[in-house]
Design a protein around this motif. Sequence first.
Motif, PDB file in Angstrom:
ATOM      1  N   LEU A 139       4.045   5.852  11.835  1.00 45.37           N
ATOM      2  CA  LEU A 139       3.965   5.753  10.381  1.00 45.37           C
ATOM      3  C   LEU A 139       2.920   6.717   9.833  1.00 45.37           C
ATOM      4  N   SER A 140       3.229   7.289   8.689  1.00 45.23           N
ATOM      5  CA  SER A 140       2.237   8.095   7.993  1.00 45.23           C
ATOM      6  C   SER A 140       1.257   7.172   7.268  1.00 45.23           C
ATOM      7  N   LYS A 141       0.169   7.752   6.780  1.00 42.32           N
ATOM      8  CA  LYS A 141      -0.826   6.943   6.084  1.00 42.32           C
ATOM      9  C   LYS A 141      -0.233   6.276   4.850  1.00 42.32           C
ATOM     10  N   ARG A 142       0.623   7.004   4.144  1.00 39.44           N
ATOM     11  CA  ARG A 142       1.230   6.443   2.937  1.00 39.44           C
ATOM     12  C   ARG A 142       2.105   5.240   3.270  1.00 39.44           C
ATOM     13  N   HIS A 143       2.920   5.365   4.306  1.00 38.64           N
ATOM     14  CA  HIS A 143       3.784   4.246   4.693  1.00 38.64           C
ATOM     15  C   HIS A 143       2.966   3.086   5.252  1.00 38.64           C
ATOM     16  N   PHE A 144       1.897   3.403   5.959  1.00 42.99           N
ATOM     17  CA  PHE A 144       1.043   2.350   6.516  1.00 42.99           C
ATOM     18  C   PHE A 144       0.411   1.531   5.392  1.00 42.99           C
ATOM     19  N   VAL A 145      -0.088   2.213   4.366  1.00 38.02           N
ATOM     20  CA  VAL A 145      -0.667   1.511   3.214  1.00 38.02           C
ATOM     21  C   VAL A 145       0.407   0.715   2.484  1.00 38.02           C
ATOM     22  N   LEU A 146       1.614   1.283   2.383  1.00 40.46           N
ATOM     23  CA  LEU A 146       2.705   0.594   1.693  1.00 40.46           C
ATOM     24  C   LEU A 146       3.078  -0.708   2.398  1.00 40.46           C
ATOM     25  N   VAL A 147       3.069  -0.693   3.725  1.00 33.80           N
ATOM     26  CA  VAL A 147       3.375  -1.910   4.484  1.00 33.80           C
ATOM     27  C   VAL A 147       2.360  -3.002   4.175  1.00 33.80           C
ATOM     28  N   PHE A 148       1.083  -2.643   4.152  1.00 34.76           N
ATOM     29  CA  PHE A 148       0.052  -3.638   3.864  1.00 34.76           C
ATOM     30  C   PHE A 148       0.142  -4.132   2.421  1.00 34.76           C
ATOM     31  N   VAL A 149       0.459  -3.242   1.491  1.00 37.79           N
ATOM     32  CA  VAL A 149       0.589  -3.654   0.086  1.00 37.79           C
ATOM     33  C   VAL A 149       1.731  -4.651  -0.074  1.00 37.79           C
ATOM     34  N   VAL A 150       2.865  -4.372   0.553  1.00 36.71           N
ATOM     35  CA  VAL A 150       4.009  -5.290   0.471  1.00 36.71           C
ATOM     36  C   VAL A 150       3.656  -6.637   1.095  1.00 36.71           C
ATOM     37  N   PHE A 151       2.942  -6.602   2.220  1.00 39.50           N
ATOM     38  CA  PHE A 151       2.558  -7.853   2.872  1.00 39.50           C
ATOM     39  C   PHE A 151       1.667  -8.700   1.968  1.00 39.50           C
ATOM     40  N   PHE A 152       0.640  -8.079   1.379  1.00 42.48           N
ATOM     41  CA  PHE A 152      -0.281  -8.847   0.543  1.00 42.48           C
ATOM     42  C   PHE A 152       0.381  -9.297  -0.760  1.00 42.48           C
ATOM     43  N   VAL A 153       1.326  -8.518  -1.278  1.00 36.32           N
ATOM     44  CA  VAL A 153       2.057  -8.958  -2.471  1.00 36.32           C
ATOM     45  C   VAL A 153       2.890 -10.198  -2.156  1.00 36.32           C
ATOM     46  N   CYS A 154       3.582 -10.187  -1.025  1.00 34.91           N
ATOM     47  CA  CYS A 154       4.374 -11.360  -0.630  1.00 34.91           C
ATOM     48  C   CYS A 154       3.477 -12.563  -0.357  1.00 34.91           C
ATOM     49  N   PHE A 155       2.349 -12.317   0.291  1.00 32.37           N
ATOM     50  CA  PHE A 155       1.418 -13.415   0.571  1.00 32.37           C
ATOM     51  C   PHE A 155       0.860 -13.998  -0.727  1.00 32.37           C
ATOM     52  N   GLY A 156       0.474 -13.128  -1.660  1.00 31.34           N
ATOM     53  CA  GLY A 156      -0.029 -13.607  -2.946  1.00 31.34           C
ATOM     54  C   GLY A 156       1.025 -14.350  -3.736  1.00 31.34           C
ATOM     55  N   LEU A 157       2.285 -13.909  -3.625  1.00 28.88           N
ATOM     56  CA  LEU A 157       3.372 -14.593  -4.327  1.00 28.88           C
ATOM     57  C   LEU A 157       3.566 -16.011  -3.798  1.00 28.88           C
ATOM     58  N   THR A 158       3.521 -16.166  -2.480  1.00 28.08           N
ATOM     59  CA  THR A 158       3.671 -17.510  -1.906  1.00 28.08           C
ATOM     60  C   THR A 158       2.494 -18.409  -2.281  1.00 28.08           C
ATOM     61  N   VAL A 159       1.276 -17.847  -2.305  1.00 24.13           N
ATOM     62  CA  VAL A 159       0.112 -18.641  -2.715  1.00 24.13           C
ATOM     63  C   VAL A 159       0.240 -19.071  -4.174  1.00 24.13           C
ATOM     64  N   PHE A 160       0.705 -18.166  -5.025  1.00 24.09           N
ATOM     65  CA  PHE A 160       0.877 -18.497  -6.449  1.00 24.09           C
ATOM     66  C   PHE A 160       1.924 -19.591  -6.636  1.00 24.09           C
ATOM     67  N   ILE A 161       3.035 -19.484  -5.898  1.00 24.57           N
ATOM     68  CA  ILE A 161       4.070 -20.519  -6.003  1.00 24.57           C
ATOM     69  C   ILE A 161       3.530 -21.859  -5.513  1.00 24.57           C
ATOM     70  N   GLY A 162       2.710 -21.821  -4.451  1.00 28.72           N
ATOM     71  CA  GLY A 162       2.129 -23.067  -3.952  1.00 28.72           C
ATOM     72  C   GLY A 162       1.176 -23.708  -4.945  1.00 28.72           C
ATOM     73  N   ILE A 163       0.413 -22.876  -5.675  1.00 21.52           N
ATOM     74  CA  ILE A 163      -0.540 -23.417  -6.653  1.00 21.52           C
ATOM     75  C   ILE A 163       0.176 -23.894  -7.912  1.00 21.52           C
TER      76      ILE A 163
END
Length: 270
Positions: free
Chosen positions: A54-78
């Motif tokens: 993975l390039s640096k851009r794709h590596f950062v994109l993977v982490f951004v997508v992961f944290f967005v999904c994680f934050g979405l699940t936390v928001f739905i739980g709250i």
Amino acid sequence: GMEADFAAFGSPLCGEVKRFCRRVRETYREIKEDLTPYRDDRYYRLAPMRLYTLSKRHFVLVFVVFFVCFGLTVFIGIAGPNVIETSVARTDLNNSVKLKPFNLSSPPLSTYNQQLWLTCIVELDQQDVSLKKNVSMTVKILGVVKDGSTPYVNNQVHNRTRLLSCAQKCSEIIVAHLGYLNYTQYNIFVSLEDLNKLTYTIQNITFTWKTYNPTFSQVEIWFRFVFVVLTFMVTCLFAHSLRKFSMRDWGIEQKWMSILLPLLLLYNGT
């Protein structure tokens, strides 16, 4: 004379230190060679992993997508519905000196309620009482069917001992717990005759029904369904990407993924 003795003493010491350092370096070199895998022709036939290319851009994109999904699940739980739904069945003692058995009817239930708890809180006249006492209770559970009859559940009367702990206020006591619901309503008879032996006056006993919130159960089911579909898609893509490679050429990560993905699919599907 003293300087000569010190020099004679220092030379062997320095030599020993140098030999020890040389031995440590040789040992480290040997361990490093042992830990470094031998790159034979199989090394170059291993199934490639996209993560390592993975390039640096794709590596950062993977982490951004992961944290967005994680934050979405936390928001739905709250922001989502409460997990537990409670309804109070307050009983009136009618100023009676002796406690009589209680006949309690649960609220209407469905399979989305999953489980049922009945708890009680004893209220004493004295507010600053410190008390710990084992209390015996008799519990009889009846299931209400559609024709109005009430058959026994497990065909037995349950005798239970609970700890009554009071410090200013008495703690909650679990009277009954049903892990699965076979009926749409339950009648529970509770006898707390041991409380008649207390030296303190009982002001009231509050019973509370607790079940899983049906709305929460539906949200949970949809979540699990979505994750089952996503896991199935990822499993299919993973198997498709490795179809050209022999299993002997899979890396340790790919072998573990081939085990974990089906297990995750079974976990979300059950």
